[in-house]
Scaffold this motif. Structure first.
Motif, mmCIF file in Angstrom:
data_model
loop_
_atom_site.group_PDB
_atom_site.id
_atom_site.type_symbol
_atom_site.label_atom_id
_atom_site.label_comp_id
_atom_site.label_asym_id
_atom_site.label_seq_id
_atom_site.Cartn_x
_atom_site.Cartn_y
_atom_site.Cartn_z
ATOM 1 N N ILE A 94 0.835 -1.208 0.000
ATOM 2 C CA ILE A 94 0.000 0.000 0.000
ATOM 3 C C ILE A 94 0.871 1.260 0.000
ATOM 4 N N ASP A 95 0.365 2.280 -0.659
ATOM 5 C CA ASP A 95 0.975 3.604 -0.656
ATOM 6 C C ASP A 95 0.814 4.174 0.756
ATOM 7 N N SER A 96 1.912 4.498 1.412
ATOM 8 C CA SER A 96 1.835 4.963 2.806
ATOM 9 C C SER A 96 1.155 6.322 2.935
ATOM 10 N N LYS A 97 0.992 7.040 1.821
ATOM 11 C CA LYS A 97 0.219 8.284 1.873
ATOM 12 C C LYS A 97 -1.225 7.976 2.286
ATOM 13 N N ILE A 98 -1.711 6.796 1.897
ATOM 14 C CA ILE A 98 -3.065 6.373 2.300
ATOM 15 C C ILE A 98 -3.090 6.091 3.807
ATOM 16 N N LEU A 99 -2.019 5.483 4.322
ATOM 17 C CA LEU A 99 -1.948 5.214 5.765
ATOM 18 C C LEU A 99 -1.898 6.523 6.556
ATOM 19 N N LEU A 100 -1.155 7.506 6.017
ATOM 20 C CA LEU A 100 -1.093 8.815 6.685
ATOM 21 C C LEU A 100 -2.476 9.468 6.673
ATOM 22 N N GLN A 101 -3.153 9.388 5.537
ATOM 23 C CA GLN A 101 -4.509 9.949 5.423
ATOM 24 C C GLN A 101 -5.444 9.299 6.449
ATOM 25 N N LYS A 102 -5.357 7.978 6.556
ATOM 26 C CA LYS A 102 -6.223 7.247 7.494
ATOM 27 C C LYS A 102 -5.883 7.620 8.938
ATOM 28 N N THR A 103 -4.597 7.840 9.207
ATOM 29 C CA THR A 103 -4.182 8.229 10.565
ATOM 30 C C THR A 103 -4.693 9.624 10.908
ATOM 31 N N VAL A 104 -4.629 10.533 9.933
ATOM 32 C CA VAL A 104 -5.176 11.882 10.139
ATOM 33 C C VAL A 104 -6.665 11.783 10.484
ATOM 34 N N GLU A 105 -7.382 10.914 9.775
ATOM 35 C CA GLU A 105 -8.816 10.737 10.053
ATOM 36 C C GLU A 105 -9.055 10.191 11.465
ATOM 37 N N LEU A 106 -8.179 9.257 11.885
ATOM 38 C CA LEU A 106 -8.315 8.669 13.231
ATOM 39 C C LEU A 106 -8.159 9.724 14.328
ATOM 40 N N ILE A 107 -7.156 10.585 14.166
ATOM 41 C CA ILE A 107 -6.933 11.569 15.239
ATOM 42 C C ILE A 107 -7.997 12.683 15.192
ATOM 43 N N LYS A 108 -8.482 12.986 13.990
ATOM 44 C CA LYS A 108 -9.562 13.980 13.873
ATOM 45 C C LYS A 108 -10.814 13.483 14.580
ATOM 46 N N LYS A 109 -11.076 12.176 14.427
ATOM 47 C CA LYS A 109 -12.247 11.561 15.052
ATOM 48 C C LYS A 109 -12.184 11.677 16.572
ATOM 49 N N GLU A 110 -10.946 11.731 17.098
ATOM 50 C CA GLU A 110 -10.746 11.892 18.549
ATOM 51 C C GLU A 110 -10.781 13.360 18.960
ATOM 52 N N GLY A 111 -10.963 14.246 17.987
ATOM 53 C CA GLY A 111 -11.076 15.670 18.294
ATOM 54 C C GLY A 111 -9.764 16.433 18.273
ATOM 55 N N TYR A 112 -8.705 15.818 17.722
ATOM 56 C CA TYR A 112 -7.396 16.479 17.703
ATOM 57 C C TYR A 112 -7.137 17.171 16.372
ATOM 58 N N ALA A 113 -6.370 18.265 16.449
ATOM 59 C CA ALA A 113 -5.887 18.952 15.248
ATOM 60 C C ALA A 113 -4.370 19.041 15.352
ATOM 61 N N LEU A 114 -3.686 18.806 14.257
ATOM 62 C CA LEU A 114 -2.226 18.880 14.251
ATOM 63 C C LEU A 114 -1.762 20.326 14.380
ATOM 64 N N VAL A 115 -0.648 20.517 15.087
ATOM 65 C CA VAL A 115 -0.024 21.846 15.191
ATOM 66 C C VAL A 115 1.233 21.884 14.323
ATOM 67 N N ASN A 116 2.136 20.933 14.548
ATOM 68 C CA ASN A 116 3.324 20.851 13.690
ATOM 69 C C ASN A 116 3.964 19.468 13.782
ATOM 70 N N ILE A 117 4.803 19.194 12.799
ATOM 71 C CA ILE A 117 5.547 17.934 12.733
ATOM 72 C C ILE A 117 7.021 18.280 12.608
ATOM 73 N N ASP A 118 7.847 17.594 13.366
ATOM 74 C CA ASP A 118 9.296 17.676 13.157
ATOM 75 C C ASP A 118 9.800 16.255 12.947
ATOM 76 N N SER A 119 10.741 16.088 12.041
ATOM 77 C CA SER A 119 11.206 14.731 11.755
ATOM 78 C C SER A 119 12.676 14.735 11.358
ATOM 79 N N THR A 120 13.302 13.594 11.539
ATOM 80 C CA THR A 120 14.696 13.403 11.118
ATOM 81 C C THR A 120 14.837 12.048 10.440
#
Ligand SMILES: [Zn+2]
Length: 158
Positions: A73-99
């Motif tokens: 699977i294209d992991s962009k779909i997994l990211l999309q699904k994860t965004v939906e999961l956290i939205k369902k819990e009432g959360y909104a993203l503020v920022n991402i940092d990664s290395t």
């Protein structure tokens, strides 16, 4: 308003005969990442950081590598699904940092494209999606180009 922080880390082997997907972008390279999905180490670390911030377990629970549904699977779909999961819990993203940790290829020319892909999926601006990269100075499995890894930290608000 309450804030939640989460961290994620992911590893994949590098092998011949696989495409190298990092941050939703296919990167030209003689090796690719091995995994059940497209093995996008950066998107997986970001998914895990988001799930961690929401205390929703990890990516393996939501998208098991034993399920045919997630084979290649294209992991962009997994990211999309994860965004939906956290939205369902009432959360909104503020920022991402990664290395990202990998020896080759040089990631800098692809960072802006990765930021655009991730910001489109998450609804963040590219200024809120930080992607850094480092080698391990030829030490360890990353240094020997046997694999790559990624760390991510995510802040969310509710
Ligand atoms: Zn992974």
């Amino acid at each position: 308003m309450s804030y939640r922080v989460g961290t994620g880390v992911d590893f994949h082997k590098l092998v011949e005969g696989r495409d190298l997907w990092i941050g939703g972008i296919k990167i030209p390279h003689h090796k690719g990442a091995l995994g059940h999905s497209d093995a996008d180490v950066l998107l997986h670390a970001i998914c895990d950081a988001m799930l961690g911030a929401a205390c929703l377990g990890d990516i393996g629970i939501h998208f098991p590598n034993t399920s045919q549904a997630y084979k290649d699977i294209d992991s962009k779909i997994l990211l999309q699904k994860t965004v939906e999961l956290i939205k369902k819990e009432g959360y909104a993203l503020v920022n991402i940092d990664s290395t990202l940790c990998l020896e080759t290829p040089i990631i800098k020319p692809f960072v802006m494209q990765m930021q655009q892909v991730i910001s489109t999926i998450t609804g963040l601006t590219t200024k809120d999606v930080s992607i850094k990269a480092t080698t391990t100075e030829q030490m360890g499995f990353v240094g020997r180009e046997e694999g790559l890894m990624a760390y991510a930290t995510v802040l969310m608000q509710r």
